[in-house]
Design an enzyme around this catalytic site. Structure first.
Site, short mmCIF file in Angstrom:
data_model
loop_
_atom_site.label_atom_id
_atom_site.label_comp_id
_atom_site.label_asym_id
_atom_site.label_seq_id
_atom_site.Cartn_x
_atom_site.Cartn_y
_atom_site.Cartn_z
N GLU A 1 0.78 -1.24 0.00
CA GLU A 1 0.00 0.00 0.00
C GLU A 1 0.81 1.30 0.00
O GLU A 1 0.65 2.14 0.88
CB GLU A 1 -0.98 -0.01 1.18
CG GLU A 1 -2.00 -1.12 1.04
CD GLU A 1 -3.03 -1.12 2.17
OE1 GLU A 1 -2.89 -0.34 3.13
OE2 GLU A 1 -3.98 -1.91 2.08
N GLU B 1 -5.34 -7.72 -0.93
CA GLU B 1 -6.17 -7.57 0.26
C GLU B 1 -7.59 -7.24 -0.15
O GLU B 1 -7.82 -6.33 -0.96
CB GLU B 1 -5.63 -6.46 1.18
CG GLU B 1 -4.30 -6.79 1.82
CD GLU B 1 -3.86 -5.72 2.82
OE1 GLU B 1 -4.72 -4.93 3.26
OE2 GLU B 1 -2.65 -5.68 3.13
#
Length: 659
Positions: free
Chosen positions: A209, A355
């Site tokens: 991320e 995710e």
């Protein structure tokens, strides 16, 4: 976007954890192979890519369907849950329940500690885990890899943060403090060299991320520069240095958070008061728009590249696309396709959603989002790792309940199990010799068993190219395209229409089920080239059709038929700001190909963001035109767009014009 808290506080748990004694046990032998003998079975389990697919060394298509288990990335520097549950029991249960790969978050700091010989003895309950007595955390990790081999599991490593910190993922970039970019690369090189002959570890997710906005002191961008904060360059560099040591590993590159809109640059301010914001926003790691213009280049090992977006629901963050009605189609058109799904559709590279997941049964919108993403991944064979196994993930919960032993059966059965690779009622592993679940497993099979008898082979035959499109009903702003159908050994499921504009290197892609498409939002006196590709259910994509080039006629000033009506509704307000929704309805008796809504804004108000429409402003005059995906409306059909603004008041002169 506010920071996402993935890990609940664990300080109180640490106090009750039991310590370890002194000596590590000898390594256990590899488990007995449990495979069907087949001359075509590869000797190793390494994987590579083929277009938008991942295949084994023999070219057999595989599907990576797994889950995340965090802890090695955090201050504890070991899997969470070992204070309550046994490491082998958890690992065996994952395999028996069909998880074939585990994404393991780690930190660069941990890798550098291991590299320097500074492995620590973690706090593990050795009453529950007597086999871990005396081990340091590196030995625990090595022991767990042996368990993965025993139960047919594969592993993906993910550098979740620079520092070993429970909240380290909130820092936007891959360097921090004493952890420099160069040390980030060196950490990856060390762990790759240590396990370069171990095909239990098959993939490296370069950095979790990367994110940040133009207002942040540090932020990740995506372009073709060699700047330190260019994540495309960082992923490329780390990937090449990893592949120089082990060329068989999959390299995963995640997205970022924002990407400049057309006409903006990375130096543009975050918002522009004269028009829509300068940047497209998405989840942390979820914005892969930059791949279209700046693809990652791994050189001779390009067939090891996988792009890996993340996506979440409204219980994690109230993104604008959750404000009104939404479904799988609208999420695909508004969010997934422009940010990352196009990579799969255009056969650029495979996707692995690193995710996704969340709490179930607490918010109908959350459940709807999760089911929609699950179905998109099933329908298209998109790889994924569910977030997460851990029940102590603060905003998502886990597959395990708080006792770390019981499973959340509803979440598992409704959301994850349908998206796990299965064949003839058995879960399919990624190990050629060992069944998923281990020797004698009754719920899983090995990859060799999956392909042993040649039944139900993976379809690798692409459809034929569709016929050259023809154009009818051409106006200054629209044209209807038709083409001859493609053929396929199994069956064509959809067509991709690609549009390029004279003087532009980009392509606009829309997916349709039939052999016609009404192209709207064209510009008068402009040359366009259209081609069409066919897709089948296995994701095979045909060659492009012969091109059709047309030039739209000049706009003679006609305003179009008054065939639509607009309704403006404020849905939320706060001191100094508001959120509104505009419903556009086809009020005529025939279909329309596009619409334009305009109004006069109250003095002192500004629009800060708008979605599902294209915004232009001039003083207090506001104009919103449809996006390519929501312009066509059948008689009496409607669509919506939303906005947030500063100030207050009710607009006047609301008007809708159809085209």
């Amino acid at each position: 976007m506010s920071a996402r808290r993935k890990i609940q506080a664990v300080a109180t748990a640490a106090a009750v954890l039991l310590g370890l004694a002194a000596a590590a046990p000898a390594a256990t032998a590899a488990p007995t192979a449990d495979a069907v003998t087949n001359a075509a079975v590869p000797a190793n389990d390494w994987l590579r890519t083929d277009g938008n697919k991942i295949v084994d060394e023999a070219g057999n298509q595989v599907w990576l369907t797994g889950a995340n288990w965090f802890g090695f990335n955090a201050t504890e520097r070991v899997f969470h849950g070992l204070w309550s549950a046994n490491i082998e029991n958890i690992t065996r249960q994952m395999a028996q329940r069909g998880i074939n790969i585990v994404r393991v978050p780690i930190s660069t700091q941990l890798l550098l500690e291991w590299k320097a010989g500074q492995a620590i003895r973690p706090n593990v309950n050795t009453y529950v885990n007597p086999e871990l007595e005396g081990m340091n955390n590196l030995q625990v990790f090595d022991y767990w890899l042996q368990l993965c081999e025993k139960y047919g599991l594969k592993v993906m490593l993910d550098v979740h943060s620079a520092e070993a910190d429970n909240s380290g993922h909130t820092y936007p970039v891959w360097w921090k403090g004493t952890v420099t970019s160069e040390l980030f690369y060196q950490g990856w090189e060390w762990v790759t060299a240590r396990y370069r002959t171990n095909d239990t570890i098959v993939a490296m997710d370069i950095k979790n991320e990367p994110h940040g906005t133009p207002n942040d002191p540090q932020r990740a961008k995506w372009d073709s520069s060699t700047d330190q904060d260019n994540f495309k360059y960082a992923c490329e560099t780390a990937g090449k240095r990893i592949l120089a040591i082990n060329p068989n590993l999959l390299i995963l590159c995640e997205g970022i958070e924002v990407y400049p809109r057309p006409g903006a640059t990375w130096n543009s301010p975050n918002t522009n008061p004269d028009r829509s914001p300068n940047y497209f926003y998405n989840w942390w790691g979820g914005n892969l728009r930059g791949v279209a213009e700046h693809p990652v280049d791994l050189g001779a090992h390009q067939d090891q590249l996988v792009y890996s977006p993340h996506d979440y629901g409204p219980l994690v963050f109230e993104q604008p696309w959750f404000a009104g009605d939404f479904d799988k189609e609208s999420l695909t058109n508004d969010v997934w396709r422009p940010n990352w799904f196009y990579i799969h559709e255009q056969n650029i590279a495979p996707l692995l959603v690193g995710e996704w997941g969340g709490r179930l049964g607490q918010d109908a919108r959350q459940d709807r989002w999760m089911a929609a993403l699950r179905d998109l991944m099933i329908d298209n064979g998109i790889h994924h790792t569910f977030w997460c196994l851990n029940p102590n993930s603060g905003d998502t919960g886990g597959l395990l309940l708080d006792d770390w032993t019981s499973w959340d059966e509803t979440k598992y059965n409704q959301m994850l199990k349908p998206a796990l690779w299965q064949h003839n009622g058995k879960f399919v592993g990624l190990d050629h010799q060992v069944r998923l679940g281990g020797a004698g497993a009754t719920t899983g099979i090995s990859l060799a068993e999956r392909y042993a008898d040649g039944t139900d082979p993976v379809d690798t035959t692409a459809p034929t190219a569709p016929g050259q499109p023809t154009a009818t009903e051409v106006t200054a702003t629209a044209a209807t395209l038709n083409w001859a159908a493609a053929t396929d050994n199994v069956g064509v499921t959809s067509y991709e229409v690609l549009r390029t504009t004279s003087g532009s290197g980009g392509a606009s892609v829309v997916t349709v089920s039939g052999t016609s498409y009404r192209a709207t939002n064209l510009t008068a006196s402009t040359s366009y080239t259209f081609t069409v590709r066919a897709r089948d259910a296995a994701g095979n994509i045909s060659a492009a059709s012969p091109p059709l080039t047309l030039t739209t006629p000049a706009d003679n000033g006609g305003g179009g038929d008054q065939g639509c009506a607009a309704t403006y509704r404020v849905t939320n307000s706060w001191q100094g700001g508001y959120q509104a929704e505009v419903t556009v309805r086809n009020s005529g008796t025939a279909a329309i190909g596009g619409w334009t809504v305009s109004w006069t804004a109250p003095a002192g108000t500004t629009i800060s963001s708008l979605w599902n429409g294209r915004l232009t402003t001039s003083g207090t005059s506001v104009t919103v035109r449809n996006e390519p995906y929501n312009g066509q409306l059948a008689a009496s059909a409607s669509t919506t767009f939303g906005l947030t603004g500063n100030g207050s008041g009710v607009p006047t002169g609301l008007n809708c014009v159809a085209s």
